[in-house]
Design a protein around this motif. Structure first.
Motif, mmCIF file in Angstrom:
data_model
loop_
_atom_site.group_PDB
_atom_site.id
_atom_site.type_symbol
_atom_site.label_atom_id
_atom_site.label_comp_id
_atom_site.label_asym_id
_atom_site.label_seq_id
_atom_site.Cartn_x
_atom_site.Cartn_y
_atom_site.Cartn_z
ATOM 1 N N MET B 2 0.858 -1.177 0.000
ATOM 2 C CA MET B 2 0.000 0.000 0.000
ATOM 3 C C MET B 2 0.901 1.235 0.000
ATOM 4 S SD MET B 2 -3.300 0.905 2.318
ATOM 5 C CE MET B 2 -2.542 0.199 3.740
ATOM 6 N N ARG B 3 0.538 2.198 -0.839
ATOM 7 C CA ARG B 3 1.321 3.428 -0.935
ATOM 8 C C ARG B 3 0.540 4.575 -0.307
ATOM 9 N NH1 ARG B 3 5.534 2.436 -4.437
ATOM 10 N NH2 ARG B 3 5.278 0.575 -5.707
ATOM 11 N N VAL B 4 1.239 5.654 0.070
ATOM 12 C CA VAL B 4 0.552 6.749 0.765
ATOM 13 C C VAL B 4 -0.496 7.402 -0.139
ATOM 14 C CG1 VAL B 4 2.448 7.196 2.374
ATOM 15 C CG2 VAL B 4 2.307 8.523 0.291
ATOM 16 N N ARG B 5 -0.284 7.377 -1.465
ATOM 17 C CA ARG B 5 -1.304 7.978 -2.335
ATOM 18 C C ARG B 5 -2.615 7.203 -2.283
ATOM 19 N NH1 ARG B 5 1.487 6.246 -6.993
ATOM 20 N NH2 ARG B 5 2.019 8.339 -7.664
ATOM 21 N N LEU B 7 -3.876 5.827 0.451
ATOM 22 C CA LEU B 7 -4.560 6.188 1.706
ATOM 23 C C LEU B 7 -5.041 7.634 1.678
ATOM 24 C CD1 LEU B 7 -2.586 4.807 4.791
ATOM 25 C CD2 LEU B 7 -4.950 4.328 4.139
ATOM 26 N N LEU B 12 -4.079 8.757 6.039
ATOM 27 C CA LEU B 12 -2.774 8.560 6.671
ATOM 28 C C LEU B 12 -2.744 9.180 8.071
ATOM 29 C CD1 LEU B 12 -0.072 7.240 6.037
ATOM 30 C CD2 LEU B 12 0.694 9.381 5.009
ATOM 31 N N ASN B 56 7.337 23.285 -5.980
ATOM 32 C CA ASN B 56 6.684 22.503 -7.039
ATOM 33 C C ASN B 56 5.462 21.729 -6.543
ATOM 34 O OD1 ASN B 56 8.640 23.445 -8.807
ATOM 35 N ND2 ASN B 56 9.969 21.677 -8.460
ATOM 36 N N VAL B 57 5.153 21.826 -5.251
ATOM 37 C CA VAL B 57 3.897 21.274 -4.734
ATOM 38 C C VAL B 57 3.026 22.439 -4.260
ATOM 39 C CG1 VAL B 57 2.810 19.835 -2.965
ATOM 40 C CG2 VAL B 57 4.929 19.079 -4.074
ATOM 41 N N HIS B 58 3.584 23.259 -3.363
ATOM 42 C CA HIS B 58 2.830 24.406 -2.840
ATOM 43 C C HIS B 58 3.181 25.711 -3.532
ATOM 44 C CE1 HIS B 58 3.010 21.454 0.491
ATOM 45 N NE2 HIS B 58 1.769 21.809 0.665
ATOM 46 N N HIS B 337 -3.227 16.335 -0.299
ATOM 47 C CA HIS B 337 -1.867 16.525 -0.794
ATOM 48 C C HIS B 337 -1.300 15.330 -1.537
ATOM 49 C CE1 HIS B 337 -1.494 20.347 1.033
ATOM 50 N NE2 HIS B 337 -1.825 19.888 2.205
ATOM 51 N N PHE B 338 -1.893 14.161 -1.384
ATOM 52 C CA PHE B 338 -1.286 13.005 -2.030
ATOM 53 C C PHE B 338 -1.986 12.588 -3.309
ATOM 54 C CE2 PHE B 338 0.191 12.624 2.334
ATOM 55 C CZ PHE B 338 1.542 12.638 2.068
ATOM 56 N N SER B 339 -3.160 13.170 -3.580
ATOM 57 C CA SER B 339 -3.836 12.841 -4.827
ATOM 58 C C SER B 339 -3.402 13.848 -5.879
ATOM 59 C CB SER B 339 -5.344 12.887 -4.623
ATOM 60 O OG SER B 339 -5.749 14.182 -4.278
ATOM 61 N N GLY B 340 -3.829 13.630 -7.091
ATOM 62 C CA GLY B 340 -3.482 14.558 -8.167
ATOM 63 C C GLY B 340 -2.047 14.349 -8.618
ATOM 64 N N SER B 341 -1.584 15.297 -9.394
ATOM 65 C CA SER B 341 -0.261 15.127 -10.026
ATOM 66 C C SER B 341 0.856 15.284 -9.021
ATOM 67 C CB SER B 341 -0.098 16.152 -11.119
ATOM 68 O OG SER B 341 -0.121 17.449 -10.561
#
Lengths: 341, 341
Positions: B2-5, B7, B12, B56-58, B337-341
């Motif tokens: 299982m990966r954090v994306r 959950l 998480l 590049n995330v926020h 924060h873990f979904s999407g690109s």
């Protein structure tokens, strides 16, 4: 254009500290020290510190388990509070994770962090999760408290004080070298000792609190950057100089075994290796017997006299047994995060 | 594996919270909330929160100045403390920088952070610098205090309470969209309004403290994840349901102008856009006039009734003017924060 690698870690800290306004009176010790000391609404001072572990800079996922990493990220912060004679209380954990990180990694990390904070008598009270594209970043902010009359700072070392250190020095560096050279033939017990010291250091919390209780320690820091560098921090803050006596450095048989295999000088690792998380402190000569007896009797922890405090103009000197003296200039650093690869 | 994306952020957090031991009695509010509430040696509660900004995330270095970024990283943490009616005091800054980062970036960042913390009455008291290979990471830990009798939590919303929000919603999302489409023809004043709201949001600190002083607000949070998501947090913690009345949402002319150009529905941005850093709170209907008058008279800040608290079994519903109701299930998230690109 000037880049941060040109300034280096301490150059950048100095630049930042110089750019900020004078702190308000509730800030007893502010930017530039390992731990901030703050005055709240109660009698005790608040302590706050943070330390970050960045993948491929501070750790490799191939050479540490998530559990060990969790232990270490808490331990290094506890060590900072221990070096003031304080009590760790509450931790916030900021975690930046690539989305494809295995959830088992997070589970192991929190097991390690939870276990180490429990050993220190504190708890994890919150934090923040974020996505990052490449490397894992773990930032831990640890808060604690200390009674003002017990607090020990970097500043306060006095001319004539002796310099002492708990435990032994150089093991962490030996562990790091051995992790990089798993093919080296080293005895099992030495291998275990130095690798555990590197991957899962144990902060000297009870020792720091005992020293604060004794009331005779003038200045203290933990050995994180490296002995010479950390003594320079103490001496700089106290406006004194210091001598380190190489022949007195406590170096374990395990460290010596690895250094010999590496063709390196174990005392160089003890002087500059860093990440030992032992306590480095100064006290008057008359207090040394009581200090050594207390640490040995109450915690079973050895402590050694490794030098003395001298005039400021002498700087920090390392004296070898053959009488040769090496001057470490102010610019010398045990561990500069922006230099190197 | 299982990966954090898989959950997600809140999955998480739930997993982590479930794995940790019961917190000790000095932890009044622990993991899972935006701000930890802690009992120290004095009469006031101690508050601690952290929030991270990852390149590049926020943020992108091409669309925000270091100064704006510094302002924002402090502002979003101040907003969390404002939403409890608290007082920000001390900040620790953890900075992970690639070695080739321009020192001007660090200077600008600290100028922005210093300015925003000064506006909030606090100061930067320490932190940590580290190397990282790729993306800049800025983690800010903000500590503060609140008198126990004034503190407002997410939990506490009561059946029949009205739901209010300060200022306007959707501007930050409009700013984000416009930054991604600089070619859109938009009036200068609207462009400035929405981009500034996105890059340099102003936390509602005085408003939060005034609401705490009035003593009639039952539950509060800031609008960071998005209105629907943040109301779900309040309702979940309070074990109630909530209705949002779309026709009542305060949406600025600037936001409407950008939404029209984008061919999007401004009210969707107001409902789910997030990062508005307005205060979202619930209070009995009889207190609403005093609340609105106080915020308008003392800070010049408008506040609007946008819904009400209902039975828990109804969940959080969005009611449109045509009578249509949309149920947002518990799994809906404004910003994961873990979904999407």
């Amino acid at each position: 254009m000037m880049r941060v690698r040109d300034l280096g870690e301490f150059g950048l800290i100095g630049r930042i500290a110089g750019s900020l306004p004078q702190p308000p009176p509730d800030v007893v010790v502010g930017i530039g020290d390992d731990v901030a000391v703050l005055r709240g609404s109660g009698p005790d001072y608040f302590l706050a510190t943070c330390d970050v572990q960045v993948e491929n800079v501070h750790f490799l996922r191939t050479t540490t388990t998530p559990y060990q990493l969790g232990r270490k990220v808490v331990a290094i912060n506890v060590s900072d509070i221990a070096a003031m004679g304080g009590t760790p209380l509450w931790a916030l954990v900021s975690l930046a994770l690539p989305p494809d990180t295995d959830v088992d990694f997070v589970d192991g990390l929190y097991q390690g962090m939870g276990e180490q904070i429990r050993l220190a008598g504190g708890s994890i009270v919150g934090g923040n999760l974020s996505k990052i594209h490449s490397e894992i970043v773990i930032d831990l902010c640890l808060m604690g408290s200390v009674a003002p009359e017990r607090m020990i700072l970097r500043k306060g070392a006095r001319l004539g004080d002796l310099v002492l250190v708990t435990g032994s020095l150089g093991d962490s560096r030996a562990g790091l070298e051995l992790i990089g050279h798993p093919e080296w033939s080293i005895s099992d017990s030495a291998r275990r000792t130095v690798i555990e010291k590197h991957l899962m250091p144990q902060p000297r919390l009870k020792e720091g609190q005992a020293l604060a209780r004794l009331g005779c320690v003038h200045a203290m820091a933990d050995v994180s950057d490296g002995l010479v560098s950390d003594l320079q921090h103490i001496c700089g803050a106290s406006r004194v100089g210091g001598e380190i006596w190489v022949e007195n450095l406590p170096i374990s048989a395990a460290c010596k075994e690895v250094a010999e295999r590496a063709g390196q000088d174990a005392s160089t690792w003890a002087l500059t290796g860093g990440e030992d998380y032992e306590l480095l402190f100064t006290a008057p000569e008359t207090s040394v017997p009581e200090i050594q007896r207390t640490l040995a009797d109450e915690m079973g922890t050895p402590s050694h006299v490794i030098g003395r405090i001298v005039e400021e103009m002498s700087g920090v000197q390392v004296r070898h047994a053959d009488g040769k003296t090496v001057l470490y200039a102010g610019g010398s650093r045990g561990w500069d995060h922006f230099s190197g690869s």
